[in-house]
Write an enzyme that holds these catalytic residues in place. Structure first.
Site, short mmCIF file in Angstrom:
data_model
loop_
_atom_site.label_atom_id
_atom_site.label_comp_id
_atom_site.label_asym_id
_atom_site.label_seq_id
_atom_site.Cartn_x
_atom_site.Cartn_y
_atom_site.Cartn_z
N ASN A 8 0.87 -1.18 0.00
CA ASN A 8 0.00 0.00 0.00
C ASN A 8 0.91 1.23 0.00
O ASN A 8 1.52 1.56 1.02
CB ASN A 8 -0.88 -0.04 1.26
CG ASN A 8 -1.72 1.21 1.41
OD1 ASN A 8 -1.82 2.03 0.49
ND2 ASN A 8 -2.34 1.36 2.58
N LYS A 10 0.05 4.28 -0.28
CA LYS A 10 -0.61 5.47 0.30
C LYS A 10 -0.39 6.67 -0.63
O LYS A 10 -0.30 6.49 -1.84
CB LYS A 10 -0.13 5.73 1.73
CG LYS A 10 -0.23 4.45 2.57
CD LYS A 10 -0.06 4.67 4.05
CE LYS A 10 -0.19 3.34 4.77
NZ LYS A 10 -0.12 3.44 6.21
N HIS A 93 -9.47 0.94 5.23
CA HIS A 93 -8.19 1.22 5.90
C HIS A 93 -8.45 2.22 7.04
O HIS A 93 -9.27 3.13 6.89
CB HIS A 93 -7.19 1.79 4.90
CG HIS A 93 -5.80 1.83 5.45
ND1 HIS A 93 -5.40 2.80 6.33
CD2 HIS A 93 -4.73 1.00 5.29
CE1 HIS A 93 -4.15 2.56 6.69
NE2 HIS A 93 -3.72 1.48 6.07
N GLU A 165 -5.24 -4.94 10.86
CA GLU A 165 -4.32 -3.81 10.96
C GLU A 165 -4.62 -3.01 12.23
O GLU A 165 -5.42 -2.07 12.20
CB GLU A 165 -4.51 -2.89 9.74
CG GLU A 165 -4.10 -3.54 8.44
CD GLU A 165 -3.32 -2.54 7.59
OE1 GLU A 165 -2.25 -2.93 7.11
OE2 GLU A 165 -3.75 -1.39 7.45
N GLY A 171 2.36 2.54 10.91
CA GLY A 171 3.28 3.66 10.76
C GLY A 171 3.95 4.09 12.05
O GLY A 171 4.51 5.18 12.13
N SER A 211 3.50 -1.71 10.60
CA SER A 211 4.93 -1.66 10.90
C SER A 211 5.67 -2.94 10.56
O SER A 211 6.62 -3.32 11.26
CB SER A 211 5.17 -1.25 12.36
OG SER A 211 4.74 0.08 12.56
N GLY A 232 3.07 -1.07 4.36
CA GLY A 232 3.00 0.35 4.02
C GLY A 232 4.39 0.86 3.74
O GLY A 232 4.98 0.59 2.69
N GLY A 233 4.95 1.60 4.71
CA GLY A 233 6.23 2.29 4.55
C GLY A 233 7.34 1.49 3.86
O GLY A 233 7.96 1.99 2.91
P1 PGA Z 1 2.91 0.59 7.71
O1 PGA Z 1 1.47 0.70 7.07
O2 PGA Z 1 3.53 -0.68 7.19
O3 PGA Z 1 3.66 1.81 7.21
O4 PGA Z 1 2.75 0.56 9.18
C1 PGA Z 1 0.65 -0.42 6.95
C2 PGA Z 1 -0.69 -0.03 6.39
O5 PGA Z 1 -1.20 1.03 6.72
O6 PGA Z 1 -1.26 -0.78 5.59
#
Ligand code: PGA
Length: 249
Positions: A8, A10, A93, A165, A171, A211, A232-233
């Protein structure tokens, strides 16, 4: 079974950056360990589709409007997403639930419109830190699932993937523990069992997200009852994400 790895992006990456990313990813992805779905921003979907065509990598969007078409300035329909090659869409989400005030009722409508238009849904559920600390995780997850999946036929669940999640893990660098993830995977399967069937509860694909990184993904994705991860990140760093997608067990 191969793990399912979803990226993702974002609101990150312009078209030029997306071009460099997908060129490198497609050239170096081995495809032996994971099935991969990329969810870039709307503006990159067409370009991503160009790079991913003819590969086993799939494409998804990060959001969709609940209506079929019409006077909804700035919105994107399920049919439009299909037409640019998206096969999946992330719905519910926590960033959309919280920052854009999306309710479970709206999420339910988005899921129904998406399924009707042949899009598979990646439904995100998860509790806040306050909910967790007050022992309400199970209650919150059940409420989200029952309201978000209300009125769906059992065969439609075959086109739904559920991502656990926890909001406090997204994040933050503060990932859930394997114990947390296994407990919630059990709760999710129980709710699906009670509302649909034993088969549905067994077959539904469950992801963990929050994360995930190069250090923790093997352990977390190895949790009992978990079929893959929503990243995500770390998915924005092409070398890291290639390493994950090529090495996941
Ligand atoms: P993150 O995001 O890996 O940056 O924590 C995960 C997500 O929001 O799907």
């Amino acid at each position: 079974m191969k793990k399912l790895i979803v990226a993702n992006f974002k609101m990150n990456q312009n078209l030029n950056e997306a071009k460099q990313y997908f060129t490198k990813f497609v050239a170096n992805f081995k495809g032996e360990r994971a099935n991969v779905i990329f969810c870039p921003p709307f503006v990159s979907l067409s370009l991503a589709n160009y790079f991913l065509q003819g590969t086993p990598i799939k494409l998804g969007a990060q959001n969709v409007n609940e209506e079929e078409a019409g006077a909804y300035t700035g919105e994107i329909s399920a049919n439009m997403l299909k037409s640019v090659g998206a096969e999946y869409v992330i719905i519910g989400h926590s960033e959309r639930r919280n920052k854009f005030k999306e309710s479970d009722k709206l999420i339910n409508k988005k899921i129904k419109t998406s399924l009707k238009n042949g899009l598979k849904c990646i439904l995100c559920v998860g509790e806040s830190a306050i909910d967790k600390n007050s022992g309400k995780t199970s209650e919150i997850i059940r409420k989200q699932l029952e309201e978000d999946l209300k009125g769906l036929y059992e065969n439609e669940l075959e086109s739904v993937i559920i991502a656990y999640e926890p909001i406090w893990a997204i994040g933050t660098g503060n990932n859930a523990s394997v114990k947390d993830v296994e407990m919630v995977a059990k709760i999710i399967r129980k709710v699906i069992y009670e509302n649909f069937s034993e088969k549905a509860s067994r077959d539904i694909q469950l992801l963990y997200g929050g994360s995930l990184n190069e250090k923790n993904y093997q352990a977390l994705l190895g949790s009992n009852g978990i079929d893959g991860g929503l990243f995500g990140g770390v998915s924005l760093k092409v070398d890291s994400f290639l390493n994950i997608a090529n090495s996941v067990r």
